[in-house]
Scaffold this motif. Structure first.
Motif, PDB file in Angstrom:
ATOM      1  N   LEU A 372      -8.322   3.013  -4.381  1.00  0.00           N
ATOM      2  CA  LEU A 372      -7.918   4.406  -4.239  1.00  0.00           C
ATOM      3  C   LEU A 372      -7.185   4.647  -2.922  1.00  0.00           C
ATOM      4  N   GLU A 373      -7.579   3.947  -1.865  1.00  0.00           N
ATOM      5  CA  GLU A 373      -6.902   4.119  -0.584  1.00  0.00           C
ATOM      6  C   GLU A 373      -5.476   3.563  -0.626  1.00  0.00           C
ATOM      7  N   ILE A 374      -5.273   2.485  -1.381  1.00  0.00           N
ATOM      8  CA  ILE A 374      -3.904   1.973  -1.547  1.00  0.00           C
ATOM      9  C   ILE A 374      -3.053   3.021  -2.254  1.00  0.00           C
ATOM     10  N   GLY A 375      -3.612   3.640  -3.306  1.00  0.00           N
ATOM     11  CA  GLY A 375      -2.895   4.698  -4.003  1.00  0.00           C
ATOM     12  C   GLY A 375      -2.619   5.885  -3.107  1.00  0.00           C
ATOM     13  N   ALA A 376      -3.617   6.269  -2.301  1.00  0.00           N
ATOM     14  CA  ALA A 376      -3.451   7.396  -1.377  1.00  0.00           C
ATOM     15  C   ALA A 376      -2.388   7.078  -0.331  1.00  0.00           C
ATOM     16  N   TYR A 377      -2.408   5.845   0.148  1.00  0.00           N
ATOM     17  CA  TYR A 377      -1.437   5.393   1.147  1.00  0.00           C
ATOM     18  C   TYR A 377      -0.015   5.531   0.603  1.00  0.00           C
ATOM     19  N   ASN A 378       0.169   5.098  -0.635  1.00  0.00           N
ATOM     20  CA  ASN A 378       1.490   5.189  -1.259  1.00  0.00           C
ATOM     21  C   ASN A 378       1.894   6.640  -1.501  1.00  0.00           C
ATOM     22  N   ALA A 379       0.927   7.472  -1.903  1.00  0.00           N
ATOM     23  CA  ALA A 379       1.227   8.884  -2.170  1.00  0.00           C
ATOM     24  C   ALA A 379       1.735   9.574  -0.905  1.00  0.00           C
ATOM     25  N   ILE A 380       1.090   9.313   0.208  1.00  0.00           N
ATOM     26  CA  ILE A 380       1.525   9.924   1.462  1.00  0.00           C
ATOM     27  C   ILE A 380       2.877   9.365   1.893  1.00  0.00           C
ATOM     28  N   GLY A 381       3.084   8.081   1.677  1.00  0.00           N
ATOM     29  CA  GLY A 381       4.376   7.490   2.008  1.00  0.00           C
ATOM     30  C   GLY A 381       5.520   8.119   1.222  1.00  0.00           C
ATOM     31  N   GLN A 382       5.284   8.378  -0.060  1.00  0.00           N
ATOM     32  CA  GLN A 382       6.318   9.012  -0.890  1.00  0.00           C
ATOM     33  C   GLN A 382       6.627  10.432  -0.417  1.00  0.00           C
ATOM     34  N   MET A 383       5.593  11.164  -0.044  1.00  0.00           N
ATOM     35  CA  MET A 383       5.828  12.521   0.478  1.00  0.00           C
ATOM     36  C   MET A 383       6.587  12.467   1.794  1.00  0.00           C
ATOM     37  N   GLN A 449       4.867  14.915  -8.339  1.00  0.00           N
ATOM     38  CA  GLN A 449       6.042  15.737  -8.616  1.00  0.00           C
ATOM     39  C   GLN A 449       7.288  15.159  -7.945  1.00  0.00           C
ATOM     40  N   ILE A 450       7.125  14.650  -6.734  1.00  0.00           N
ATOM     41  CA  ILE A 450       8.255  14.052  -6.014  1.00  0.00           C
ATOM     42  C   ILE A 450       8.775  12.817  -6.767  1.00  0.00           C
ATOM     43  N   GLN A 451       7.837  12.093  -7.411  1.00  0.00           N
ATOM     44  CA  GLN A 451       8.235  10.921  -8.195  1.00  0.00           C
ATOM     45  C   GLN A 451       8.799  11.294  -9.559  1.00  0.00           C
TER      46      GLN A 451
END
Length: 460
Positions: A372-383, A449-451
């Motif tokens: 989940l932290e890998i997913g969270a890390y990627n989500a913040i990176g995309q934002m 949404q950004i993706q």
């Protein structure tokens, strides 16, 4: 002549900022201290409420028994109040220069504890690390070039590279919540100072070899006004010795997070009752009732852990109080180094260290948390990618033209969106404010949404 020792008649003065930015001391209302007002302001704020959907340790769990940032902060506040009440009574008894209502200490420490995590971004420390790594990695060369061109100060650049939830919390309390950029929550100075765990700016992190700080570039003058008015001791330019009560806030957090993280881990079946007992039992070798209760077979693990937690926290509170009083003169002189827990008796320090080791070895390395932290890390990176592109276009734009996507990203900020003509730091900071305020759910929604992923609408 500079003060050589902090004095309580200054340290507890309930100064506040008004909407014009002036310092004043309000009239004390009967039955309601200035510091209980601080607690009310914090508890009723939207920033505090949003912590109910922010990760403490385990992201996005369905088990309602697991701690969030909100429940963690409430529990830290409870421990902080106990620490403060006991220490306050002891100070009034031991220090002839201390003449204040002893319960003020408990109220200040509790208020600061309630707010101590209010600036943390979504997804816990993974979110904090994601912002730091994004700035220091992908766009570090561009930011450094902007800084070298004289368009960013060293302090502004370091704020972005060393992003810290403590500094964001101070910004929320003093600038963003309630009256935006007109005093914020307008909390009392003692409460704000007790929350300043690292009362210095980001550029001091290399000097003191500690990658933590509590003050962003726009809040430096605010921090300096607070510390100066309370008679705190200066340690350099924009750097101060801690307010004595900041040690109690830190200790309350230290006491809570490791042991309550283990309680959550048992709830999720990551650790066993026996492993938690191996940490806690050495603190209770002289308590026959403790051992008898935990050896009973007709009591659930959840009840046993709750009992163990209460008993353990009480032992640690008593130890921290003793440590504070033993180091009282060093604390008041601004020369006490480290934390109260680290300076406590061998048995208590070992228990906290063992809890920390168990968390690091089993809880923080659990596969679900990692995934989940890998997913969270990627989500913040995309934002951050989308936010930075919009900020860069606004910063470099010579006319009115910007891409449609960047226009819409800017519109996410509403009335707080930056303006053309500001430097890159001033343009990026409102995006960081926006991101830090997100809950885990909302951050997930915006990143999807950004993706371009179709997801149901959620309300922040």
């Amino acid at each position: 002549m500079a003060l050589k020792r902090m004095e309580w008649d200054l340290l507890l003065e309930p100064y506040r900022f008004n909407k014009e930015g002036d310092v004043f001391k309000p009239t004390v209302e009967p039955g309601r201290s200035p510091f209980s007002k601080d607690q009310d302001k914090i508890v009723f704020s939207s920033s505090f409420r949003r912590m109910s959907k922010k990760t403490q340790v385990h992201p996005m769990v369905n088990n309602d028994h697991i701690h969030t940032r909100l429940t963690h902060s409430v529990e830290v506040g409870s421990v902080g109040r106990s620490l403060g009440n006991i220490v306050g009574a002891k100070i009034v008894e031991a220090d002839a220069q201390a003449s204040f209502p002893s319960h003020y200490v408990g109220e200040i420490v509790q208020a600061a504890c309630l707010a101590h995590d209010i600036g943390n971004p979504p997804f816990g420390h993974a979110g904090e690390s994601a912002i730091q790594d994004w700035v220091s990695g992908k766009h570090s060369q561009l930011l450094s070039k902007v800084a070298n061109d004289g368009k960013l100060t060293t302090h502004q650049l370091m704020d972005l590279k060393a992003f810290d939830g403590n500094a964001m919390g101070f910004r929320i309390l003093t600038q963003l919540e309630y009256d935006s950029f007109k005093g914020g929550m307008r909390l009392s100075f003692p409460t704000l100072a007790a929350m300043l765990k690292y009362p210095w700016k980001s550029t001091h992190t290399e000097e003191i070899k500690k990658n933590k700080f509590s003050c962003l570039y726009p809040e430096v003058d605010i921090m300096n006004q607070i510390c100066l008015k309370l008679g705190m001791l200066k340690r350099g330019d924009d750097r101060w010795a801690r307010h004595p009560l900041a040690y109690l806030v830190e200790a309350a957090d230290d006491i809570c997070y490791n042991f309550l993280d283990l309680e959550d881990a048992r709830e999720m079946r990551i650790v066993t009752l026996k492993e938690i007992r191996n940490v806690c039992d050495p603190l209770h070798t002289d308590d026959s009732k403790y051992l008898t209760y935990l050896d009973k077979e007709n009591i659930s693990d959840r009840r046993k852990i709750a009992y163990m937690r209460g008993k353990t926290i009480q032992v640690l509170i008593n130890c921290v109080v003793e440590t504070f009083m033993e180091n009282y003169e060093a604390i008041m002189s601004g020369c006490f180094e480290g934390s109260l827990v680290d300076a406590s008796c061998k048995k208590c320090k070992e228990a906290v260290d063992n809890a920390d080791t168990l968390c690091k070895n089993k809880v923080f390395k659990h596969h679900r948390k990692i995934e989940l932290e890998i997913g969270a890390y990627n989500a913040i990176g995309q934002m951050m990618d989308a936010f930075f592109l919009a900020a860069k276009e606004l910063h470099e734009c010579s006319g009115e033209f910007r891409s449609f996507k960047s226009e819409r990203v800017l519109d996410l900020l509403g009335v707080k969106q930056p303006k053309k003509g500001q430097n890159l730091y001033e343009i990026l900071l409102p995006f960081i404010d926006y991101l830090s305020g997100m809950t885990d759910n909302f951050a997930t929604h915006i990143s999807q949404q950004i993706q371009g992923q179709a997801v149901p609408d959620v309300t922040r």
